[in-house]
Scaffold this motif. Structure first.
Motif, PDB file in Angstrom:
ATOM      1  N   UNK A 185       0.841  -1.194   0.000  1.00 50.08           N
ATOM      2  CA  UNK A 185       0.000   0.000   0.000  1.00 50.08           C
ATOM      3  C   UNK A 185       0.877   1.245   0.000  1.00 50.08           C
ATOM      4  N   UNK A 186       0.267   2.357  -0.332  1.00 50.51           N
ATOM      5  CA  UNK A 186       0.968   3.631  -0.309  1.00 50.51           C
ATOM      6  C   UNK A 186       1.060   4.159   1.124  1.00 50.51           C
ATOM      7  N   UNK A 187       1.974   5.120   1.323  1.00 50.34           N
ATOM      8  CA  UNK A 187       2.159   5.705   2.644  1.00 50.34           C
ATOM      9  C   UNK A 187       3.442   5.235   3.288  1.00 50.34           C
ATOM     10  N   UNK A 188       3.588   5.523   4.584  1.00 51.32           N
ATOM     11  CA  UNK A 188       4.774   5.147   5.349  1.00 51.32           C
ATOM     12  C   UNK A 188       4.355   4.580   6.695  1.00 51.32           C
ATOM     13  N   UNK A 189       5.186   3.676   7.202  1.00 49.28           N
ATOM     14  CA  UNK A 189       4.954   3.115   8.524  1.00 49.28           C
ATOM     15  C   UNK A 189       3.734   2.232   8.622  1.00 49.28           C
ATOM     16  N   UNK A 190       3.307   1.659   7.495  1.00 47.81           N
ATOM     17  CA  UNK A 190       2.089   0.835   7.493  1.00 47.81           C
ATOM     18  C   UNK A 190       2.444  -0.642   7.552  1.00 47.81           C
ATOM     19  N   UNK A 191       2.028  -1.286   8.613  1.00 51.88           N
ATOM     20  CA  UNK A 191       1.989  -2.742   8.710  1.00 51.88           C
ATOM     21  C   UNK A 191       0.686  -3.059   9.433  1.00 51.88           C
ATOM     22  N   UNK A 192      -0.335  -3.273   8.646  1.00 54.55           N
ATOM     23  CA  UNK A 192      -1.701  -3.372   9.174  1.00 54.55           C
ATOM     24  C   UNK A 192      -2.273  -4.748   8.882  1.00 54.55           C
ATOM     25  N   UNK A 193      -2.606  -5.479   9.935  1.00 54.04           N
ATOM     26  CA  UNK A 193      -3.147  -6.820   9.755  1.00 54.04           C
ATOM     27  C   UNK A 193      -4.534  -6.751   9.130  1.00 54.04           C
ATOM     28  N   UNK A 194      -4.790  -7.642   8.183  1.00 52.20           N
ATOM     29  CA  UNK A 194      -6.088  -7.730   7.525  1.00 52.20           C
ATOM     30  C   UNK A 194      -7.005  -8.540   8.433  1.00 52.20           C
TER      31      UNK A 194
END
Length: 322
Positions: A35-44
């Protein structure tokens, strides 16, 4: 007189000696959502253990994949901007193109496969161009060719078109060849059913159709002979791999494709199949490791050469432990 079949099951060593199908870490293709952006580690939420990654956090995941011996990844891009023609899919600086370049920089030995479709990139969630409320096949092919060429320019080792438009392999093969990418193989989603097992993926890819469904281009789950027609068309058009999607409820189709074609066969162990096992395991109803390895071995027994699965990392660890 009766047969003593148990003679060949008498010990672990004996069973290993006569085992007909072997599951290997080299069989796995690991899907990744960027995904775009920074600092993203998001569980689905519907896929425990599967995450959205921004580019700055993707490298750590790639290093883990390599350390486990997994040799191939499938890249899915989830852009911020979507429009009616999915223009971010064929943007040379789109999120998936950026990710491909980075992964090839960090781990050049990995086989990087690019999912080639428009559904993650269109604001309506369909896999092609909409005309008079319907998905228009031939104009969609033009945009899919642009997407495939853009992904190849970024460094993709394999193009994997998943759109199920008529003629998509022929169009993409011609487009790649004309752009100077005749060496890039096409992993066709040759037999892709309009399945209820895709729900969690649509959450992950933000690709739920905003109207209607995909039944005019994906296959009816009741049909078997049609799978042969679809696969035969893709072979004639220049496919290098044939994929069957989903896998768990379609092992008969995997076997049918294996028996009728000599190309490598890929089984896509899809998001709903993954989510069901994870949910049952989290409730303590099943042994996740045993059930998963049994299922993956079943895909091999049915005839799959490769398995695209969200269990790739877990399975790689379990196989090492064995």
């Amino acid at each position: 007189m009766f047969q003593r079949h148990r003679r060949l099951r008498s010990s672990a060593a004996m069973r290993n000696m006569i085992r007909e199908n072997q599951l290997r870490v080299e069989d796995f293709i690991y899907p990744l959502f960027v995904v775009e952006g920074e600092g993203v580690k998001e569980e689905i939420s519907s896929m425990p253990g599967v995450y959205h990654y921004s580019l700055d956090l993707l490298r750590e995941e790639i290093e883990e994949v390599v350390s486990l011996g997994i040799q191939s990844v499938m890249m899915f891009g989830v852009p911020e901007h979507k429009d009616e023609v999915g223009s971010e899919a064929y943007n040379d600086n789109g999120i998936v193109q950026q990710a491909i370049r980075k992964v090839k920089e960090w781990a050049p030995q990995l086989v990087v496969i690019a999912d080639t479709c428009l559904c993650q990139y269109t604001d309506h969630g369909h896999c092609g161009v909409i005309c008079d409320g319907e998905v228009d096949n031939d104009p969609s092919l033009e945009l899919l060719v642009k997407t495939a060429v853009s992904q190849a320019k970024a460094g993709a080792d394999v193009i994997a078109p998943s759109n199920m438009m008529d003629g998509f392999v022929a169009a993409i093969r011609q487009g790649l060849d004309e752009a100077g990418f005749s060496q890039i193989p096409v992993m066709s989603y040759a037999v892709k059913y309009a399945s209820a097992f895709y729900g969690p993926f649509r959450e992950a890819a933000h690709s739920t159709p905003q109207f209607g469904d995909r039944k005019t281009y994906q296959m009816d789950p009741a049909n078997k002979r049609e799978a042969l027609r679809e696969a035969a068309s893709d072979v004639e058009e220049g496919a290098d791999f044939l994929m069957v999607k989903p896998a768990m409820a379609y092992m008969d189709i995997i076997s049918l494709v294996r028996d009728n074609f000599n190309l490598p066969v890929v089984a896509y162990n899809v998001s709903g199949e993954y989510a069901m096992i994870k949910a049952a395991a989290l409730n303590g109803w099943i042994d996740e490791r045993a059930v998963t390895l049994e299922m993956l071995t079943g895909f091999k027994r049915a005839g799959a050469d490769l398995i695209l699965t969200y269990f790739s990392k877990d399975a790689a660890r379990w196989l090492k432990e064995q």
